[in-house]
Design a protein around this motif. Structure first.
Motif, mmCIF file in Angstrom:
data_model
loop_
_atom_site.group_PDB
_atom_site.id
_atom_site.type_symbol
_atom_site.label_atom_id
_atom_site.label_comp_id
_atom_site.label_asym_id
_atom_site.label_seq_id
_atom_site.Cartn_x
_atom_site.Cartn_y
_atom_site.Cartn_z
ATOM 1 N N PHE A 64 4.151 14.762 -8.436
ATOM 2 C CA PHE A 64 5.396 15.508 -8.680
ATOM 3 C C PHE A 64 5.534 15.841 -10.163
ATOM 4 O O PHE A 64 5.907 16.957 -10.536
ATOM 5 C CB PHE A 64 6.600 14.673 -8.224
ATOM 6 N N ARG A 65 5.275 14.845 -11.035
ATOM 7 C CA ARG A 65 5.426 15.052 -12.472
ATOM 8 C C ARG A 65 4.465 16.122 -12.979
ATOM 9 O O ARG A 65 4.814 16.917 -13.855
ATOM 10 C CB ARG A 65 5.183 13.730 -13.213
ATOM 11 N N LEU A 66 3.253 16.135 -12.439
ATOM 12 C CA LEU A 66 2.287 17.155 -12.842
ATOM 13 C C LEU A 66 2.776 18.555 -12.487
ATOM 14 O O LEU A 66 2.402 19.540 -13.134
ATOM 15 C CB LEU A 66 0.931 16.893 -12.174
ATOM 16 N N MET A 67 3.635 18.635 -11.465
ATOM 17 C CA MET A 67 4.189 19.920 -11.041
ATOM 18 C C MET A 67 5.529 20.204 -11.713
ATOM 19 O O MET A 67 6.211 21.172 -11.381
ATOM 20 C CB MET A 67 4.349 19.934 -9.517
ATOM 21 N N GLY A 68 5.918 19.331 -12.662
ATOM 22 C CA GLY A 68 7.163 19.555 -13.407
ATOM 23 C C GLY A 68 8.407 19.056 -12.710
ATOM 24 O O GLY A 68 9.512 19.456 -13.067
ATOM 25 N N VAL A 69 8.250 18.172 -11.721
ATOM 26 C CA VAL A 69 9.392 17.645 -10.976
ATOM 27 C C VAL A 69 9.564 16.161 -11.291
ATOM 28 O O VAL A 69 8.663 15.358 -11.035
ATOM 29 C CB VAL A 69 9.201 17.828 -9.450
ATOM 30 N N GLU A 70 10.715 15.805 -11.854
ATOM 31 C CA GLU A 70 11.001 14.409 -12.202
ATOM 32 C C GLU A 70 11.779 13.757 -11.063
ATOM 33 O O GLU A 70 12.755 14.321 -10.562
ATOM 34 C CB GLU A 70 11.817 14.340 -13.500
ATOM 35 N N ALA A 71 11.357 12.546 -10.658
ATOM 36 C CA ALA A 71 11.963 11.863 -9.518
ATOM 37 C C ALA A 71 13.008 10.847 -9.972
ATOM 38 O O ALA A 71 12.965 10.325 -11.087
ATOM 39 C CB ALA A 71 10.890 11.166 -8.685
ATOM 40 N N VAL A 72 13.952 10.561 -9.066
ATOM 41 C CA VAL A 72 14.929 9.493 -9.267
ATOM 42 C C VAL A 72 15.123 8.814 -7.910
ATOM 43 O O VAL A 72 15.058 9.461 -6.869
ATOM 44 C CB VAL A 72 16.272 10.044 -9.813
ATOM 45 N N PHE A 73 15.311 7.484 -7.911
ATOM 46 C CA PHE A 73 15.508 6.726 -6.682
ATOM 47 C C PHE A 73 16.988 6.405 -6.509
ATOM 48 O O PHE A 73 17.704 6.150 -7.480
ATOM 49 C CB PHE A 73 14.731 5.412 -6.716
ATOM 50 N N THR A 74 17.437 6.372 -5.245
ATOM 51 C CA THR A 74 18.781 5.912 -4.944
ATOM 52 C C THR A 74 18.763 5.172 -3.617
ATOM 53 O O THR A 74 17.846 5.342 -2.810
ATOM 54 C CB THR A 74 19.776 7.094 -4.882
ATOM 55 N N GLY A 75 19.789 4.342 -3.397
ATOM 56 C CA GLY A 75 19.871 3.596 -2.140
ATOM 57 C C GLY A 75 18.977 2.374 -2.075
ATOM 58 O O GLY A 75 18.702 1.864 -0.988
ATOM 59 N N ASP A 107 0.829 -1.207 0.000
ATOM 60 C CA ASP A 107 0.000 0.000 0.000
ATOM 61 C C ASP A 107 0.864 1.258 0.000
ATOM 62 O O ASP A 107 0.525 2.269 -0.625
ATOM 63 C CB ASP A 107 -0.922 0.011 1.220
ATOM 64 N N GLY A 108 2.003 1.196 0.693
ATOM 65 C CA GLY A 108 2.915 2.332 0.712
ATOM 66 C C GLY A 108 3.494 2.619 -0.661
ATOM 67 O O GLY A 108 3.628 3.777 -1.067
ATOM 68 N N LEU A 109 3.825 1.561 -1.400
ATOM 69 C CA LEU A 109 4.365 1.732 -2.751
ATOM 70 C C LEU A 109 3.314 2.294 -3.701
ATOM 71 O O LEU A 109 3.631 3.095 -4.593
ATOM 72 C CB LEU A 109 4.898 0.399 -3.275
ATOM 73 N N MET A 110 2.054 1.876 -3.516
ATOM 74 C CA MET A 110 0.974 2.426 -4.348
ATOM 75 C C MET A 110 0.832 3.926 -4.098
ATOM 76 O O MET A 110 0.684 4.720 -5.040
ATOM 77 C CB MET A 110 -0.344 1.712 -4.047
ATOM 78 N N GLU A 111 0.911 4.334 -2.819
ATOM 79 C CA GLU A 111 0.800 5.751 -2.489
ATOM 80 C C GLU A 111 2.027 6.523 -2.977
ATOM 81 O O GLU A 111 1.913 7.666 -3.416
ATOM 82 C CB GLU A 111 0.638 5.927 -0.971
ATOM 83 N N LEU A 112 3.196 5.877 -2.921
ATOM 84 C CA LEU A 112 4.402 6.519 -3.442
ATOM 85 C C LEU A 112 4.267 6.755 -4.940
ATOM 86 O O LEU A 112 4.671 7.812 -5.457
ATOM 87 C CB LEU A 112 5.629 5.656 -3.155
ATOM 88 N N GLY A 113 3.700 5.786 -5.653
ATOM 89 C CA GLY A 113 3.481 5.960 -7.089
ATOM 90 C C GLY A 113 2.574 7.146 -7.382
ATOM 91 O O GLY A 113 2.817 7.906 -8.326
ATOM 92 N N LYS A 114 1.529 7.330 -6.574
ATOM 93 C CA LYS A 114 0.637 8.479 -6.742
ATOM 94 C C LYS A 114 1.382 9.788 -6.476
ATOM 95 O O LYS A 114 1.174 10.796 -7.167
ATOM 96 C CB LYS A 114 -0.564 8.355 -5.801
ATOM 97 N N LEU A 115 2.253 9.781 -5.450
ATOM 98 C CA LEU A 115 3.018 10.984 -5.113
ATOM 99 C C LEU A 115 3.973 11.346 -6.250
ATOM 100 O O LEU A 115 4.107 12.525 -6.607
ATOM 101 C CB LEU A 115 3.807 10.758 -3.820
ATOM 102 N N ILE A 116 4.624 10.330 -6.828
ATOM 103 C CA ILE A 116 5.535 10.577 -7.954
ATOM 104 C C ILE A 116 4.764 11.187 -9.128
ATOM 105 O O ILE A 116 5.248 12.098 -9.815
ATOM 106 C CB ILE A 116 6.217 9.266 -8.390
ATOM 107 N N ALA A 117 3.540 10.677 -9.370
ATOM 108 C CA ALA A 117 2.713 11.217 -10.454
ATOM 109 C C ALA A 117 2.351 12.677 -10.193
ATOM 110 O O ALA A 117 2.328 13.504 -11.123
ATOM 111 C CB ALA A 117 1.448 10.375 -10.609
#
Length: 252
Positions: free
Chosen positions: A206-217, A194-204
């Motif tokens: 971010f993209r709508l606001m013009g911010v591209e995400a990258v994961f590390t670690g 469920d946390g990963l599903m919510e993270l996916g929504k948050l990333i989306a």
């Protein structure tokens, strides 16, 4: 060549066609070139358009470019140029020390957050209130540059962790003109579906606001959990935090 060869820094004198007219011995030792060649030949292919646009300006200017050294590897340099008529006087300053200082600041910030969590553990609060407070400390927005923000995550990544930090993170993206966000998973233990599903929504969002995400670690266990979750996480991954930051110093 004039006395510019004795300058104790990587120095070039160029013309409006970007041809190298003079250079210091420091520049000759650091880069592979010949007198009369174009300064653009020293730039990494991904930075060439940016370099040409920058060098076509007027007066005194500064920027960061990826240049090819004699080691045949690209390194980030701060480029300072001052035009005097048809001649441009250009200095290249390596950014290794700047990177070390930046990583030191990040490490200090992470230690401070960990110490804050520890202090909270000794407060005489109800367990539920304490856990909520620790969750809200995860996912701070740490500005690295005007276009780059770091979001270190702590604890177990579940629906509660994302939702308790969502509003603050989105407000930060709205208030600042960020273009890239690095999500650091070094402090994450278990990844909940469920946390990963919510993270996916948050990333989306971010993209709508013009911010591209990258994961590390990410650990192998993290990657396996993401693949099995079915969450929409079409995000680039970089192995280490220093590499992730370095890649954005060379963004066009």
């Amino acid at each position: 060549m004039s006395n510019s060869r004795h300058m104790p820094i990587p120095y070039f004198k160029i013309n409006r066609q970007f041809e190298i007219l003079e250079f210091s011995e420091e520049a000759r030792d650091l880069f592979s070139f010949r007198e009369g060649s174009s300064f653009l030949e020293l730039t990494d292919s991904g930075s060439r358009t940016k370099a040409e646009k920058f060098l076509s300006g007027e007066g005194k200017m500064e920027t960061e470019l990826a240049l090819m050294t004699k080691r045949e590897s690209a390194a980030t340099f701060k480029i300072s140029v001052k035009w005097a008529g048809e001649a441009g006087h250009l200095i290249c300053t390596g950014q290794d020390r700047h990177m070390e200082e930046l990583l030191s600041k990040i490490s200090h910030q992470q230690r401070r957050l960990a110490e804050t969590d520890l202090e909270l553990l000794f407060q005489k609060e109800a367990l539920e209130q304490l856990l909520d407070k620790i969750t809200e400390l995860s996912g701070p927005a740490i500005t690295l540059t005007s276009k780059l923000v770091l979001v270190p995550l702590f604890g177990n990544l579940d629906e509660n962790l994302i939702n308790r930090n969502r509003t603050r993170l989105l407000n930060s993206m709205h208030e600042q003109d960020y273009e890239h966000a690095i999500f650091d998973f070094h402090g994450i233990g278990v990844l909940n579906g469920d946390g990963l599903m919510e993270l996916g929504k948050l990333i989306a969002e971010f993209r709508l606001m013009g911010v591209e995400a990258v994961f590390t670690g990410l650990t192998p266990a993290h990657v396996k959990a993401m693949n099995q979750s079915g969450a929409a996480l079409d995000v680039q991954s970089v192995s280490t935090l220093p590499r992730a930051i370095q890649s954005y110093f060379s963004v066009k």
